[in-house]
Each structure stands twice: as C-alpha cells, then as structure tokens.
Design a protein around this motif. Structure first.
Motif, PDB file in Angstrom:
ATOM      1  N   ILE A 168       0.772  -1.073  -0.086  1.00 39.34           N
ATOM      2  CA  ILE A 168      -0.350   0.098   0.053  1.00 39.34           C
ATOM      3  C   ILE A 168       0.819   1.312  -0.406  1.00 39.34           C
ATOM      4  O   ILE A 168       1.772   1.001   1.061  1.00 39.34           O
ATOM      5  CB  ILE A 168      -0.876   0.174   1.150  1.00 39.34           C
ATOM      6  CG1 ILE A 168      -2.141  -0.951   1.339  1.00 39.34           C
ATOM      7  CG2 ILE A 168      -1.685   1.183   1.118  1.00 39.34           C
ATOM      8  CD1 ILE A 168      -2.490  -1.384   2.473  1.00 39.34           C
ATOM      9  N   ILE A 169       0.428   2.077  -1.146  1.00 43.44           N
ATOM     10  CA  ILE A 169       1.536   3.543  -1.034  1.00 43.44           C
ATOM     11  C   ILE A 169       1.006   4.414  -0.609  1.00 43.44           C
ATOM     12  O   ILE A 169      -0.338   4.705  -1.597  1.00 43.44           O
ATOM     13  CB  ILE A 169       1.995   3.844  -2.981  1.00 43.44           C
ATOM     14  CG1 ILE A 169       2.943   1.991  -2.811  1.00 43.44           C
ATOM     15  CG2 ILE A 169       2.782   5.529  -1.995  1.00 43.44           C
ATOM     16  CD1 ILE A 169       3.195   2.932  -4.690  1.00 43.44           C
ATOM     17  N   LYS A 170       0.537   5.519   0.609  1.00 37.21           N
ATOM     18  CA  LYS A 170      -0.386   6.148   0.723  1.00 37.21           C
ATOM     19  C   LYS A 170      -0.300   7.371   0.663  1.00 37.21           C
ATOM     20  O   LYS A 170       1.372   7.815  -0.196  1.00 37.21           O
ATOM     21  CB  LYS A 170      -0.431   6.614   2.162  1.00 37.21           C
ATOM     22  CG  LYS A 170      -1.266   4.537   2.533  1.00 37.21           C
ATOM     23  CD  LYS A 170      -1.405   4.763   4.142  1.00 37.21           C
ATOM     24  CE  LYS A 170       0.188   4.453   5.470  1.00 37.21           C
ATOM     25  NZ  LYS A 170       0.090   4.047   6.782  1.00 37.21           N
ATOM     26  N   GLY A 171      -1.543   8.162   0.269  1.00 41.62           N
ATOM     27  CA  GLY A 171      -0.753   9.211   0.005  1.00 41.62           C
ATOM     28  C   GLY A 171       0.080  10.742   0.915  1.00 41.62           C
ATOM     29  O   GLY A 171       0.433   9.957   1.727  1.00 41.62           O
ATOM     30  N   VAL A 218       9.442   1.528  -4.268  1.00 44.02           N
ATOM     31  CA  VAL A 218       9.340   0.549  -5.346  1.00 44.02           C
ATOM     32  C   VAL A 218      10.314  -0.214  -5.551  1.00 44.02           C
ATOM     33  O   VAL A 218      10.622  -1.350  -5.702  1.00 44.02           O
ATOM     34  CB  VAL A 218       7.834   0.859  -6.001  1.00 44.02           C
ATOM     35  CG1 VAL A 218       7.698  -0.324  -6.585  1.00 44.02           C
ATOM     36  CG2 VAL A 218       6.890   1.139  -5.767  1.00 44.02           C
ATOM     37  N   GLU A 219      11.301   0.571  -5.961  1.00 45.54           N
ATOM     38  CA  GLU A 219      12.922   0.274  -6.512  1.00 45.54           C
ATOM     39  C   GLU A 219      13.464  -0.507  -5.432  1.00 45.54           C
ATOM     40  O   GLU A 219      13.894  -1.216  -5.640  1.00 45.54           O
ATOM     41  CB  GLU A 219      13.115   1.118  -7.333  1.00 45.54           C
ATOM     42  CG  GLU A 219      14.790   1.247  -7.493  1.00 45.54           C
ATOM     43  CD  GLU A 219      14.856   2.886  -8.087  1.00 45.54           C
ATOM     44  OE1 GLU A 219      15.989   2.108  -9.441  1.00 45.54           O
ATOM     45  OE2 GLU A 219      14.977   3.796  -7.529  1.00 45.54           O
ATOM     46  N   ALA A 239       0.576   5.210  -8.968  1.00 46.06           N
ATOM     47  CA  ALA A 239       0.625   4.171  -9.581  1.00 46.06           C
ATOM     48  C   ALA A 239       1.342   4.245 -10.423  1.00 46.06           C
ATOM     49  O   ALA A 239       1.706   3.473 -10.749  1.00 46.06           O
ATOM     50  CB  ALA A 239      -0.549   4.189 -10.213  1.00 46.06           C
ATOM     51  N   HIS A 240       1.760   5.492 -11.299  1.00 43.02           N
ATOM     52  CA  HIS A 240       2.467   5.617 -12.489  1.00 43.02           C
ATOM     53  C   HIS A 240       4.090   5.513 -12.162  1.00 43.02           C
ATOM     54  O   HIS A 240       4.781   5.041 -12.498  1.00 43.02           O
ATOM     55  CB  HIS A 240       2.657   6.690 -12.719  1.00 43.02           C
ATOM     56  CG  HIS A 240       3.220   7.140 -13.881  1.00 43.02           C
ATOM     57  ND1 HIS A 240       3.074   8.564 -14.636  1.00 43.02           N
ATOM     58  CD2 HIS A 240       3.716   6.536 -15.139  1.00 43.02           C
ATOM     59  CE1 HIS A 240       4.761   8.527 -15.877  1.00 43.02           C
ATOM     60  NE2 HIS A 240       4.350   7.106 -15.917  1.00 43.02           N
ATOM     61  N   ALA A 241       3.929   6.320 -10.826  1.00 43.37           N
ATOM     62  CA  ALA A 241       5.215   5.605 -10.491  1.00 43.37           C
ATOM     63  C   ALA A 241       5.577   3.859  -9.575  1.00 43.37           C
ATOM     64  O   ALA A 241       7.017   4.091 -10.062  1.00 43.37           O
ATOM     65  CB  ALA A 241       5.779   6.252  -8.953  1.00 43.37           C
ATOM     66  N   ALA A 242       4.527   3.153  -9.546  1.00 44.48           N
ATOM     67  CA  ALA A 242       5.128   1.774  -9.441  1.00 44.48           C
ATOM     68  C   ALA A 242       4.776   0.813 -10.803  1.00 44.48           C
ATOM     69  O   ALA A 242       6.074   0.978 -10.876  1.00 44.48           O
ATOM     70  CB  ALA A 242       4.261   1.277  -8.240  1.00 44.48           C
ATOM     71  N   VAL A 255       1.642  -7.481 -12.304  1.00 46.89           N
ATOM     72  CA  VAL A 255       1.632  -7.177 -10.578  1.00 46.89           C
ATOM     73  C   VAL A 255       0.402  -5.770 -10.472  1.00 46.89           C
ATOM     74  O   VAL A 255       0.818  -5.000 -11.433  1.00 46.89           O
ATOM     75  CB  VAL A 255       3.310  -6.218  -9.579  1.00 46.89           C
ATOM     76  CG1 VAL A 255       3.003  -5.679  -8.285  1.00 46.89           C
ATOM     77  CG2 VAL A 255       4.158  -7.302  -9.724  1.00 46.89           C
ATOM     78  N   ALA A 256      -0.913  -6.732  -9.811  1.00 48.29           N
ATOM     79  CA  ALA A 256      -2.064  -5.250 -10.070  1.00 48.29           C
ATOM     80  C   ALA A 256      -1.516  -4.543  -9.606  1.00 48.29           C
ATOM     81  O   ALA A 256      -0.993  -4.123  -7.973  1.00 48.29           O
ATOM     82  CB  ALA A 256      -3.388  -6.368  -9.958  1.00 48.29           C
ATOM     83  N   VAL A 257      -1.692  -3.116 -10.628  1.00 46.15           N
ATOM     84  CA  VAL A 257      -1.632  -2.095  -9.961  1.00 46.15           C
ATOM     85  C   VAL A 257      -3.332  -0.943  -9.977  1.00 46.15           C
ATOM     86  O   VAL A 257      -3.529  -1.376 -11.052  1.00 46.15           O
ATOM     87  CB  VAL A 257      -0.960  -1.118 -10.047  1.00 46.15           C
ATOM     88  CG1 VAL A 257      -0.227   0.586  -9.791  1.00 46.15           C
ATOM     89  CG2 VAL A 257       0.625  -2.057  -9.842  1.00 46.15           C
TER      90      VAL A 257
END
Length: 359
Positions: A168-171, A218-219, A239-242, A255-257
């Motif tokens: 989970i990447i929160k804002g 993520v990297e 999401a783009h970054a991931a 990987v589902a995003v």
C-alpha cells in the motif's frame, strides 16, 4: 438605581440581538456571517489551491473558474505549491483583497485550520474543496466519497488477486484524504487479511503525493527481492511511479496496480494492461457544484445539505459525490462517453484494430 437597571437591561437586549443577527452556532462556537449579498451583486471568490502538480487540479481550477464566471463572479486564484506557510500567506492576501467567500484545497489538513479561523474572523465563509480541514468548523466540505474510493480500489484488486502479498502506497500524511482512503482499503481487506489470504507486507506514505517517493520505495523493495503481487496506490501519479519501477524489472502488467483520478496516462495504462483500474471522479460535477455553492452561500441561500462529516471537533455540512470504478471493460461507457478523455487519446498506444467500436 433605576438608571443602572435600565442600562443593564438594554445591554442584555443588545447582546441577544447581536447573537441572533450573527447566527451564532452553539455547536461550532463560530459566528456565521450575515445573510449575504443580493442577487446580481458582484461576488469575489478566493480559491486557495494546495498544488496543481497533479493533472486533475488544473482541470478543477479551469472548470471552477469558468462556471463562476458564467454566474457573474470573479475568482482570485492562489497556488501554494505544497507549502503550508505559503498557503497561509496567500489566504491572508485573498482576505485583504475583499473576497466574499474562501474556497480552499488545503495542503495540510491540520495546519490549515488557522486559515479557516482567519477567514471566519473576517466574516468570510469557507468551503473545503475535495480535502477536509480538521478541527476548523468550515461551512461546507464538498468532495467525492473518499472512503468509497478506497473500497472500489481494494475490491478490484481483491477480485484480481484474492490471495497474495499486497503493498500500500498511501498519499500525503498531511492530507486527510489519505486517512479516508486507507479506511476504505481496510473495510474490504480486513477479513481476507485476518484469514491469512492477503498479507500486507509493505506500507508507506508519499509526502506531497510525490512520484519520486513512490518510485524510490518500490524500486528499493524490488531490489531487496520482495515478492509483490498487488499494489494499492493512493492516486494515479503514485500508480505511475510504481509501474515504472516494476517495468525496470519487467514486472509491469504482472503485478496488479490500482489508482484514482482517471488521469489520461492512467487510462492509457489501463487499456494497455499495466494498470488494473482507476477511479473516475467527474471533475466537471464537483468543480461546477463548488462554484455554484460558493455563490449561493454568499447570497445567503440555504444549500439544504443533509449530510455532515466530523472534522475532529465540529460536524461540517458535507456535499458528497459518488466515484466510479473504471477498467478497460467500461472505459467507453464512463470516461469516453462523458468526454473526460477522447478515445483516440486513451488508445493511442493500442493497435487500431483493437480499438473499441463506437456505436
């Protein structure tokens, strides 16, 4: 003696009259301004934006300004560029310009309470646009249902990946929307997590909703050999970054995003297959509704808003709009049908023979 009693009585009656005139709320403890300007009078709206970095905020701004001008109002725009101190200065500037109402998308949900208090002391009503200001007693909060946004994303991901490792990447932690989105995620994921079907193995926040922070995180975990099956990103920028970080390991599409905002690039990724879904929030609706509400409030009209949201201290009138989950399957019936983005722009990287047919 009679004269003293007469003075005391007169003063008491005067205080009661002033309270009645100001519309003082016992619940909020903050006096509301008088009834407002007459129909047809010139209205000046101050719009303080936390940032315009994400694609959607430029659209919000332009639609809001256009609708306000259609209704005869002037809009003064200020952009804080993700700087809370700068936003405070800009709010003071707007108040000094004699605005009739303040519309604010706060950079910091807590610190911006002072902006609301400044406006209230100047007799100016305040609308929180898309982001709630905490413990401030704003006059109106208008937003899409952020808890539901979180639920839509988690449901789509759970349907695609019913078992596995989630990230989970929160804002931004300064944005209360991040908290509400997370509440929505957990409304859906709590049961499968408790059963052991889903493991949330990584969580992080991206300051100022920054692409760079999400990409680096993520990297890093991919370099560490993490086995990730699904990623919930707070918005389409993250999401783009991931997905960019995943693509470096040839994992984009594996990987589902999920994200939100229906940015053009996100819609392109959805139809290309590297992003599972996005959440569409018709900006046209919220921006126009906010402009119309601002003008009606200045004119003293009752908006008849039935819902409220607790800001930590006060119950704030809440004008709630519904978001829409968008996948490749319903892209035509939502984003394209509404004219939010054009078919040829969304499918630009897809072979033309695979484009959907327009009826």
């Amino acid at each position: 003696m009679f004269v003293k009693r007469f003075i005391r009585t007169a003063l008491a009656m005067l205080c009661l009259s002033l309270l009645a005139f100001s519309g003082c709320s016992a619940e909020k403890g903050i006096p509301s301004p008088p009834s407002g300007k007459e129909q047809g009078a010139s209205i000046k709206i101050g719009y303080s934006m936390g940032s315009t970095v994400q694609e959607r905020w430029l659209r919000d701004r332009d639609i809001f300004v256009a609708r306000a001008k259609e209704l005869g109002a002037e809009v003064l725009i200020q952009n804080a560029n993700n700087d809370n101190e700068e936003q405070m200065k800009q709010v003071r500037y707007l108040i000094e310009q004699g605005i009739d109402i303040l519309v604010i998308t706060p950079h910091d949900a807590e610190a911006s309470a002072e902006s609301v208090r400044l406006a209230k002391r100047a007799g100016i009503r305040v609308i929180c646009y898309d982001r709630l200001i905490r413990n401030a007693g704003a006059d109106l909060y208008i937003s899409f249902d952020n808890v539901k946004v979180g639920e839509l994303k988690a449901k789509a991901l759970l349907e695609k990946v019913p078992k596995g490792n989630y990230m989970i990447i929160k804002g931004a932690p300064t944005d209360y929307n991040s908290f509400m989105l997370y509440q929505g995620y957990m409304n859906v994921l709590r049961e499968p997590v408790n059963k052991g079907d889903i493991k949330i193995i990584y969580e992080t926040s991206a300051r100022d909703w920054a692409y760079e922070e999400a990409f680096s995180y993520v990297e890093q975990i991919l370099e560490e050999g993490a086995d990730i099956h699904a990623i919930i990103a707070a918005n389409d920028t993250l999401a783009h970054a991931a997905i960019e970080a995943l693509s470096e390991k040839r994992l984009a599409g594996e990987v589902a995003v999920v994200g939100q905002d229906a940015d053009l690039s996100a819609c392109q990724r959805v139809v290309e297959g590297t992003q599972l879904m996005t959440v569409y929030k018709p900006i046209d609706k919220i921006a126009k509704a906010a402009a119309e509400a601002a003008i009606r409030m200045v004119q003293g009209e009752d908006l008849k808003v039935e819902e409220t949201i607790f800001d930590g201290t006060f119950q704030v009138p809440y004008l709630r709009l519904d978001p829409i989950a968008v996948t490749k399957d319903n892209m035509m019936d939502t984003i394209i049908k509404d004219g939010f983005h054009r078919l040829e722009d969304i499918f630009i990287n897809v072979p033309r023979e695979k484009w959907p047919q327009i009826p």
